[in-house]
Design a protein around this motif. Structure first.
Motif: not given
Length: 262
Positions: A29-37, A39-43, A46-52, A78-84
């Motif tokens: 969960t992003l601290p900004s809740k995605g509000l600052i990006y 509407k069409e931006h992936p962020f 408000g959440v970003v998917e990351m791999k182990y 860059e290697a860990l973030v799965v989201s666009d």
């Protein structure tokens, strides 16, 4: 004999040469809740998917070339973030959340650090995001306003993103090549953060304002205001000193952050 029956030699071999592994992921969960990006931006979700983290990512954090260039964290994320989404668009507070998550997913939640010669330990999974005033945000825009207390200048500014931070670093390095004794980090950052002064968005005028008219007390007031309103991870932590006294500190991110056994 059944001619259709396959002999053991004729049976197909298991496809061990084509393994299919699914890597586990977690949503951060992003601290900004995605509000600052926008509407069409992936962020904006408000959440970003990351791999182990795997052994492959350990190669990144030990890469001497990345270490010398100072971009180890960028390469790791860059290697860990799965989201666009381009991480250069991400504000620094949200990037801090990914940094903490990458450490937890890689080496666990317990982080030991040294403070004034004493060793302390913190559970990184207990860190919370800073509560911020959502009413100050125009949804989908990284734009804020502040009136300086002394000069009474109306400042429109943006919160620093990872991409802006890189531009600041590049400019500061260039200035230091010209003058090795120069230390223009704070003023350079202001020049990139400020979008307009008293309604004037001209970049040249903004730079002149920062260099010649931006009072130090007003610059500090703006920095304090930004610190109060920007979404981020709350690194404030209460430790118990050896003498029994309680002290609040900002958790230091040391060299052993990704090497807990070093």
């Amino acid at each position: 004999m059944d001619k259709n029956k396959k002999t053991p030699q004729a049976q197909e071999a298991p496809a061990f040469n084509k393994p299919k592994f699914k890597f586990p992921t977690e949503e951060v969960t992003l601290p900004s809740k995605g509000l600052i990006y926008p509407k069409e931006h992936p962020f904006s979700s408000g959440v970003v998917e990351m791999k182990y983290m795997t052994a492959k990512e350990e190669d990144i954090i030990t890469n001497q070339s990345f270490i010398s260039k100072g971009n180890v964290v960028d390469k790791l994320l860059e290697a860990l973030v799965v989201s666009d989404g381009d991480l250069d668009d991400m504000i620094i507070g949200d990037k801090n959340a990914l940094l903490i998550a990458s450490r937890v997913l890689g080496y666990g939640k317990d982080y030991k650090f040294e403070y004034l010669g004493e060793e302390h330990s913190v559970d990184l999974s207990t860190l919370e995001n800073v509560k911020f005033d959502e009413s100050l945000i125009t949804k989908g825009e990284n734009k804020f306003h502040f009136t300086t207390p002394t000069g009474q200048n109306l400042i429109e500014f943006q919160i620093m993103t990872d991409g802006l931070e890189k531009k600041v670093d590049a400019e500061v390095r260039g200035l230091k090549r010209i003058n090795k004794n120069a230390s223009p980090i704070m003023s350079t950052r202001m020049k990139h953060m400020i979008l307009s002064v008293d309604g004037n968005p001209d970049k040249k005028d903004i730079r002149e304002f920062v260099d010649n008219y931006f009072l130090a007390r007003d610059a500090k007031a703006l920095r304090d205001y930004i610190k109060d309103i920007q979404p981020d991870v709350d690194f404030n932590y209460e430790i118990v000193r050896e003498n029994g006294e309680l002290e609040e500190i900002d958790i230091p991110i040391g060299a052993n952050f990704f090497f807990p056994d070093a």
